[in-house]
Structures are given as C-alpha cells and as structure tokens.
Design a protein around this motif. Structure first.
Motif, short mmCIF file in Angstrom:
data_model
loop_
_atom_site.label_atom_id
_atom_site.label_comp_id
_atom_site.label_asym_id
_atom_site.label_seq_id
_atom_site.Cartn_x
_atom_site.Cartn_y
_atom_site.Cartn_z
N GLY A 77 12.86 -4.19 3.81
CA GLY A 77 12.01 -3.88 2.68
C GLY A 77 11.21 -2.63 2.95
O GLY A 77 11.48 -1.88 3.91
N PRO A 78 10.14 -2.31 2.12
CA PRO A 78 9.35 -1.09 2.29
C PRO A 78 8.53 -1.14 3.58
O PRO A 78 8.21 -2.19 4.10
CB PRO A 78 8.45 -1.08 1.06
N THR A 79 8.18 0.06 4.05
CA THR A 79 7.36 0.14 5.27
C THR A 79 5.88 0.33 4.95
O THR A 79 5.04 0.07 5.81
CB THR A 79 7.84 1.30 6.15
N ARG A 80 5.52 0.79 3.73
CA ARG A 80 4.13 1.00 3.35
C ARG A 80 3.88 0.34 2.01
O ARG A 80 4.72 0.36 1.12
CB ARG A 80 3.79 2.49 3.28
N LEU A 81 2.67 -0.23 1.85
CA LEU A 81 2.33 -0.91 0.60
C LEU A 81 0.82 -0.86 0.40
O LEU A 81 0.05 -1.11 1.34
CB LEU A 81 2.81 -2.37 0.62
N THR A 82 0.39 -0.54 -0.84
CA THR A 82 -1.04 -0.50 -1.18
C THR A 82 -1.25 -1.34 -2.41
O THR A 82 -0.62 -1.09 -3.46
CB THR A 82 -1.52 0.94 -1.44
N LEU A 83 -2.14 -2.30 -2.30
CA LEU A 83 -2.44 -3.16 -3.45
C LEU A 83 -3.49 -2.50 -4.34
O LEU A 83 -4.41 -1.82 -3.84
CB LEU A 83 -2.96 -4.52 -2.98
N PRO A 84 -3.39 -2.70 -5.67
CA PRO A 84 -4.40 -2.13 -6.57
C PRO A 84 -5.79 -2.73 -6.30
O PRO A 84 -5.92 -3.84 -5.78
CB PRO A 84 -3.90 -2.51 -7.97
N SER A 85 -6.82 -2.00 -6.65
CA SER A 85 -8.19 -2.48 -6.48
C SER A 85 -8.41 -3.75 -7.31
O SER A 85 -7.81 -3.92 -8.38
CB SER A 85 -9.17 -1.38 -6.93
N LYS A 86 -9.25 -4.64 -6.78
CA LYS A 86 -9.61 -5.92 -7.41
C LYS A 86 -8.49 -6.95 -7.36
O LYS A 86 -8.57 -7.99 -8.02
CB LYS A 86 -10.07 -5.74 -8.87
N SER A 87 -7.42 -6.68 -6.62
CA SER A 87 -6.37 -7.69 -6.47
C SER A 87 -6.93 -8.90 -5.71
O SER A 87 -7.84 -8.77 -4.88
CB SER A 87 -5.17 -7.11 -5.72
N THR A 88 -6.35 -10.07 -5.97
CA THR A 88 -6.83 -11.31 -5.36
C THR A 88 -5.81 -11.84 -4.37
O THR A 88 -4.71 -11.29 -4.22
CB THR A 88 -7.12 -12.36 -6.44
N ASP A 89 -6.17 -12.94 -3.73
CA ASP A 89 -5.24 -13.59 -2.81
C ASP A 89 -3.98 -14.04 -3.53
O ASP A 89 -2.87 -13.93 -2.98
CB ASP A 89 -5.93 -14.80 -2.17
N ALA A 90 -4.16 -14.55 -4.74
CA ALA A 90 -2.99 -15.00 -5.50
C ALA A 90 -2.08 -13.84 -5.84
O ALA A 90 -0.83 -13.98 -5.80
CB ALA A 90 -3.44 -15.71 -6.77
N ASP A 91 -2.66 -12.69 -6.16
CA ASP A 91 -1.84 -11.51 -6.46
C ASP A 91 -1.02 -11.10 -5.24
O ASP A 91 0.17 -10.77 -5.35
CB ASP A 91 -2.73 -10.35 -6.90
N LEU A 92 -1.65 -11.11 -4.08
CA LEU A 92 -0.94 -10.75 -2.86
C LEU A 92 0.18 -11.74 -2.55
O LEU A 92 1.29 -11.35 -2.17
CB LEU A 92 -1.93 -10.69 -1.69
N ALA A 93 -0.09 -13.03 -2.78
CA ALA A 93 0.94 -14.05 -2.51
C ALA A 93 2.13 -13.87 -3.44
O ALA A 93 3.29 -13.98 -3.01
CB ALA A 93 0.33 -15.44 -2.66
N ARG A 94 1.84 -13.61 -4.72
CA ARG A 94 2.96 -13.43 -5.67
C ARG A 94 3.78 -12.19 -5.31
O ARG A 94 5.00 -12.19 -5.40
CB ARG A 94 2.42 -13.33 -7.09
N LEU A 95 3.07 -11.15 -4.88
CA LEU A 95 3.77 -9.90 -4.56
C LEU A 95 4.68 -10.09 -3.35
O LEU A 95 5.84 -9.69 -3.36
CB LEU A 95 2.75 -8.79 -4.29
N LEU A 96 4.16 -10.71 -2.33
CA LEU A 96 4.96 -10.87 -1.12
C LEU A 96 6.10 -11.87 -1.31
O LEU A 96 7.08 -11.82 -0.57
CB LEU A 96 4.06 -11.33 0.05
N SER A 97 5.99 -12.76 -2.28
CA SER A 97 7.06 -13.74 -2.52
C SER A 97 8.13 -13.22 -3.47
O SER A 97 9.14 -13.88 -3.69
CB SER A 97 6.47 -15.04 -3.09
#
Length: 783
Positions: free
Chosen positions: A647-667
């Motif tokens: 997969g990608p080597t670099r990733l930046t989440l948008p500001s104000k993202s939550t734990d749930a957003d990160l979980a959905r993204l990684l899944s």
C-alpha cells in the motif's frame, strides 16, 4: 548556705503580702486571708516597708522555666543589733546564679555563696511578687524558716515567669508527695480534682503542665490496683478536662483499657473516652512510639461493640471520624484506624502464630526431631477436623498436621510436577528438602480441605467488629485510594488468609476496589512487587480466598483490562500465572475471559502450539467464544492480506478526523507498506492506538496537537519497535507514558514540546535511547 535555720520574725512580712502558700488549702478551697503574726512596723534598713501586691492574673501566658540566669540575694532573720546592721540595704549584696528548677528543689549550677546548697520546695513557706519603696525592681521573694531569698529578674515579664514556674514546681511537688501515700480515697479524689483545677487555671503554657498531673495520677492508679469500679469512674471523670487536649500517658492508657474491658457499658466510655479517642485518631502520628494508645483505641471500639446495637454504634463512631462532608478533613484518621484494625485482627490469630513458630518443621519431623527438649511445648492449633466416630470435632496439634501434610502431599506434589512444567498456575508444590511453613502447606493441600480454623468466641467477635470497620472505610470515596494503598502489601498474617470467615468478610472490601473506576484504586489489586501475590492472585480461582467460582476475579480482570492494563505485559502475566482460571471461566461463558483469550491469540502471546489449540477449543465451546474467535480470524486474514498486498508509504488525515474515521480508512484498503502517518490537528485519542499497532512498517508518526495520551503511548511502545520519528507536541502525555518510550530503541527523533515532561524523565530517556539525536523539549520543565 543553710536554708533551714531558725530565727526571729521575718522582717519582710507584713499584712499586705500574698497569703502564704503553706497556709493555702491544698484542695483549692480558698479561705479569707489572715495577717501574719509579728510586728507590722518592722523596717528593712532605713527604707519604708510599705508594699504593693502585684496582680499576675492579667491573661498573660508563660513558658514553664526549667533553668535560667538571675540575681540572688539572701537576707537572714536579724537576731542582734550587729546582724541588723549587716542585713541593711546598704550592705546587701547580689550574686549572679544559673538556677535550675528540679522536681524537688531550686539549685545553682555554681553551688557557692548564697546558693551553696539547694533550696528544697518543702522549706519554702511563702512565695510572692514584691515591690517596696527605694528597693530593686522585678523581685520575687521566697520565704524560708531562716530568712528570705530574693530573686531579681531583668524585666517584669521574666520576673512573673520565674514566679509562676516556682509556684508550679512547689505545688506539683506537694501533690506528688500527698498522692504518693494515699490514706483515704475520698480525700484522694478531692486532691485529684484540686490538682486538675490547678493545671487548668495555671497561666503557664507548656505541655508538661497537663502531662505532669496525668503522670502523677497514672502512677497512683498503677500502685493501687484494688479500686472499686465507682472509684475508677470518679477518677476518670475528675481527670477528663486534662484529656481534652492531651494524649493519656502509657500507664493511664492501661488503666483505661482495663475499664473498657471490665465495664464496657459504663457511661464513662461514651462521655469521657470518646473525645479522647477522637483526638488520638486525629492527631497521633506513630502508634509504634506509643502502642498503648493504639491498644486503648482498640479496647474503646470493642467496648462500643458491646453496647446494645453495638455494630450501629461503631458505624456512627466511624462516620463521626470521617465527618459529614465528602472529604475527611483529618488526614491521620484513616491510617490510624487501619493500624488499629490490623493490630486487632493480628491479635485474633496470635495463638495460631505462636503455635506455628513453636512447631517443628517438616525436615525436623523426617529426621526424628531429636531435640524436642530444647523446644517450647507446642501449643494446640485450633484447626478442627470432623471425626466420624465423634460428634465433636477434634483438636489437632501442629506437629500432627505437619506429619499428615507431608504424607498427603506426596501425590499432590507428583501431579504438580507433571502439570507444572507447562507454566500453569499453582506451582507451589514442595519437594526434596524444601521446608514449607504450616500455613503454606495448609493453603495448597487438597487432602486437608476438611480442616478449618475456629477462633475462640471473643476473638471471633473482635474479628467481626474490625472487619466491619474495614468494610466501612472502603465505602468512603475519599478514603478508598489510601485504603487500597495501605492494604496492597496484604498486611495480614497467613493464618488470617487461611480462615474462610476472614477472607469472606474482606471480599466486600476487594469488590469495592475492583468497582472503583480510578486507576490508583484498582491498580492496588495487583501485587506490590514481582514475585509476591496480591489480592488479584488470592481471589482468583484456585487462590486461597476464592469462594465464588471466579466471579470477583473476572470483575477484577475486566476493570484492569478496561483501564491502562490492556498491554502485552498484563496478558503475559495472565498467561503465565492464571491461564487455567481464565480458560475455566471462558468455558463457563464469561465474556471478559473470552476477550482475554482472543487477545492472547491476536497478540501471539502463547508460542506453544498445543496451548493455542487448547485455547481455540475453549473458545469454540461457547457461542460467544465462537463468534469472537471467528471475528478474530477475519481480522487476522485481513492483516495477512494487508501485509501481502502492500500500500502507500505516506498518509495524512484531514484535520478534525476522529478515531472512527481512522479505523474506517485503514480498513478500506491495504496499508502494509505505510511508513509515514500524520494525524496532526485531528481529534484522535489513545483509542486509535489499536489501529496504529496494525501498521508493521510504520516509522514516522505525527500526533501534534491531538488528544493522544499515556495509555496509547504505552501500547505503541510495545508494538511499534521500529518507529524512528515521533511527534508528541502539545499532547496530554505525562511522565507515566513517556517513560514507556525507553523500550523503543529505534527512535532517533522525538518532539515533546509543550508536554508535561519533567527533568528526571528526560534524563532517563536520553540514557535509555542510544539512537536519539533530535529532541525538542521546549516549554517543558526539562527546557
């Protein structure tokens, strides 16, 4: 000089003086002053003898003098015309002396001149403050049979201090003599009341002013043991005012203990002893220095327990010590109450402890124990074993139990050796030349499960009373953290832990600790140090205190896993020591234990394949376990797929993202190759750590200005050992979490700007992270 000489009338006396101390009634009954006999027109030299009575009751307070420098002049009674000339004011001389006020006399450090010999208090007839015309200022006069001693101070305050100190020493000396040889107890009681009144009205402000009368009375009571109960009560009531602001001396404590034991229902216990015990609990700093204070407090509580509705009275007393608010204002009350409870509970098992210490060891019994004559006679242990031939249980001696233990443990030891090599629980089995103690054998021996400890009736009441107090202490939210800390080392004897009644009573306290949401409370369930059992181990299935098939153990695991203990270290500890109980409870459908077993598989805690298969079989035996294991398998397959596809080597989440957003993204995709992740200025918390640890290639992590805390940091430190760059700027992390970073040896850049980092932690991290090259500690204590 000789202060006991005889002579004519004292030239310094007239009818304007204080009443003579010797003429005052010792009981404090003041009579009308009478003019002393003698010529009132006598004069000292050529000066007028008109004197002024000085008023010393102006509300001033003085420190009791024990020694000091003062000018001394002695005037003997004139007998001839020549002696009158020699004692005139023109020929009078003053000597400087350093005087010491001993218990019986006034003595000088340089026994020469006027003070060649000490002046006994018994020879002092009168003690006065004086002022006469054309005379030196600030004088105190002491009249004795042969003349007068004048003491001159440098100012009026020091003069009054000498006057009151001498007056106190003289009176206390008289009371000591009078009460040392009592004749009639009705007179003695009056003397005690007068002594108490004197101490209460004295202008001296010193600890010994109240302690000296208490010591005199305690000595009197110690030497006269054959007193009636009414005499006891009268004396206690008489000295009660002195006890309001003072701890009773040791001998008096013993007298109070005796009264509590003999007359627990006396009103004196409630009316007099209650404020005394309250003061002890609020102000005592160390029962080790005054153990009789602790014993008196213990006897007082037992006396309350003997009253009608005694348990309710004890509860009201404990509540009064805490106070009506949610926060107890007295920090010493809790540790003092705990100390009293621990000592009382220990006393219940003292007979068992003595029996254990006097009994021969197993090794001595095997060797025949030839030196029986050198040993104290073994006390019978009150361990009851049902006897089929007799309706009454038999009392077994400690040596008999040891022999039976050794005989019955052979098969148990063999089973433990066979099953204990796998790292299971319960590896205490003895073998070879090991010499287990009596109680250790009793705790682990299944063959002696029918043995039970039976306390005497009085000890049983004591145990019930103080176990109740421990329960009450655990009910107060503000006391619970300190109580948990005090009980964490398990300060009870092994005999108490082998007693089913005690562990059942204490179970309520442990439950309160387990239910408390604060980490400082429920963390005390664990052992105080490695290699030592804690409450967590004692109340686990197979532990000496477990009587509920592991319900309390499961609740303790649940609260510990729900806080900051969801780590590999805790799971490893459970796998090494409590895997059997965990599997048993999971087999019975306990959801917490099912989660524990799944986590052990997910984190690859168990390396042994057979053990893993056993855990899988346990999970598949229940519906809940089967469902959670299938979910685990799904996650594991996703993880393997994630690692395989990359997969990608670099990733930046948008500001104000939550734990749930990160979980959905990684899944949603494959991130097995992700090396650089930025979560800066997002709303993620420590909960996202469970997602982050699934990124095996992660080397750079930016958590700037997030709510990522200590618990998440500890989880990262256990799983992301390859992390090289970590930004924790403006996060709520503290030393508790930052110290965990010492295990991340690959870190070369660490930003702790604007955190709660301290100097000690910073120095510790620098010492333990050899590759650390870039560190930002601005706006911290270490800056």
């Amino acid at each position: 000089m000789d202060f006991n000489g005889s002579g004519g009338g004292n030239e310094l006396h007239n009818n304007q003086f204080y009443q003579s101390e010797e003429n005052k009634p010792l009981l404090g009954e003041m009579s009308a002053p009478t003019a002393p006999e003698g010529n009132n027109n006598n004069k000292l030299g050529a000066g007028s003898c008109k004197r002024t009575l000085l008023n010393c009751s102006s509300g001033m307070r003085y420190k009791l003098l024990q020694e000091g420098d003062i000018q001394v002049c002695v005037v003997k009674h004139p007998r001839t015309f020549l002696s009158k000339i020699l004692t005139s004011k023109f020929l009078r001389r003053w000597e400087p002396h350093h005087l010491t006020l001993t218990e019986s006399s006034l003595a000088s450090a340089t026994p020469t001149g006027y003070m060649e010999s000490a002046l006994s208090y018994s020879t002092i007839e009168d003690l006065q403050l004086l002022a006469w015309d054309n005379a030196p200022k600030y004088c105190v006069q002491l009249s004795f049979p042969g003349g007068t001693v004048l003491l001159q101070a440098s100012n009026s305050y020091l003069r009054d201090q000498w006057f009151h100190s001498l007056q106190w020493k003289k009176k206390i000396y008289k009371y000591r003599k009078v009460l040392n040889n009592p004749s009639r107890w009705d007179v003695v009681l009056k003397e005690i009341r007068a002594l108490v009144d004197m101490a209460l009205t004295s202008p001296l402000q010193d600890e010994s002013i109240h302690q000296a009368p208490l010591h005199i009375i305690s000595t009197l009571l110690a030497e006269n043991t054959k007193l009636s109960s009414q005499d006891h009560e009268n004396i206690i009531v008489a000295i009660a005012p002195l006890l309001e602001n003072n701890h009773p001396p040791p001998d008096l404590c013993e007298f109070f203990c005796k009264h509590c034991r003999q007359r627990p229902r006396s009103m004196v216990v409630i009316e007099v002893f209650t404020p005394v015990v309250q003061r002890i609990l609020k102000h005592n700093m160390d029962f080790g220095k005054c153990p009789r204070l602790r014993l008196f407090t213990q006897e007082y509580i037992l006396a309350l327990n003997e009253l009608n509705a005694g348990m309710e009275v004890v509860k009201k007393f404990v509540h009064s010590m805490h106070g009506p608010t949610g926060q107890c204002p007295h920090p010493r009350v809790l540790p003092n109450l705990v100390a009293v409870c621990l000592a009382a509970i220990y006393s219940c098992y003292e007979e068992f402890i003595n029996s254990r210490d006097n009994s021969p060891s197993l090794k001595e019994i095997r060797n025949g124990c030839q030196q029986q004559n050198d040993r104290k006679p073994p006390m019978p242990l009150r361990l009851l074993r049902p006897d089929p031939a007799s309706p009454a249980p038999s009392v077994v001696n400690s040596s008999e139990i040891l022999v039976e233990l050794e005989r019955s443990n052979n098969s148990a030891n063999a089973r433990q050796k066979a099953a204990g090599r796998g790292g299971g629980a319960g590896g205490r089995g003895g073998g070879g030349d090991s010499v287990p103690s009596l109680i250790d054998c009793l705790l682990v021996s299944p063959a002696l499960s029918t043995l039970s400890i039976q306390l005497p009736a009085q000890a049983d009441r004591v145990l019930g009373c103080f176990a109740l107090i421990l329960k009450m202490l655990s009910d107060y939210d503000d006391w619970r953290p300190a109580l948990a800390s005090l009980l964490q080392p398990i300060p009870f004897p092994k005999e108490a832990l082998a007693h089913a009644k005690f562990t059942k009573e204490l179970k309520y306290v442990i439950q309160r600790f387990a239910e408390d949401p604060r980490q400082e409370v429920h963390s005390c369930l664990l052992s105080v140090r490695s290699g030592k059992d804690g409450w967590f181990q004692l109340y686990s299935p197979g532990g000496v205190a477990c009587d509920d098939d592991g319900e309390l153990f499961a609740s303790m695991v649940h609260i510990l896993m729900g806080s900051c203990y969801k780590t590999k270290k805790f799971l490893l500890s459970l796998a090494e020591n409590k895997l059997g109980p965990c599997m048993l409870l999971a087999l019975r459908g306990n959801q917490t234990m099912v989660e524990i077993l799944c986590l052990m598989l997910e984190y690859n805690i168990m390396e042994n394949k057979d053990t893993q298969l056993q855990i899988i079989s346990t999970l598949e035996s229940t519906q809940t376990g089967l469902r959670m294991y299938e979910q685990l398998c799904d996650r594991q397959r996703e993880l393997k797929e994630l690692q395989r596809k990359g997969g990608p080597t670099r990733l930046t989440l948008p500001s104000k993202s939550t734990d749930a957003d990160l979980a959905r993204l990684l899944s949603s995709g494959s991130f097995g190759n992700l090396e650089n992740l930025s979560l800066a200025f997002t709303n993620v918390t420590s909960a996202c750590a469970e997602q982050l640890i699934k990124l095996p290639s992660l080397k750079q992590l930016n958590l700037w200005s997030t709510q990522f805390g200590d618990s998440g940091l500890r989880l990262l430190s256990e799983h992301l050992a390859c992390l090289q760059v970590l930004n924790l700027c403006e996060t709520p992390v503290t030393d508790a979490g930052l110290l965990a970073l010492s295990s991340m040896k690959s870190l070369c850049s660490l930003n702790m700007n604007s955190t709660k980092l301290t100097v000690d932690t910073y120095e510790d991290l620098k010492a333990k992270l050899p590759n650390l090259k870039e560190v930002d500690v601005r706006y911290t204590e270490a800056w």
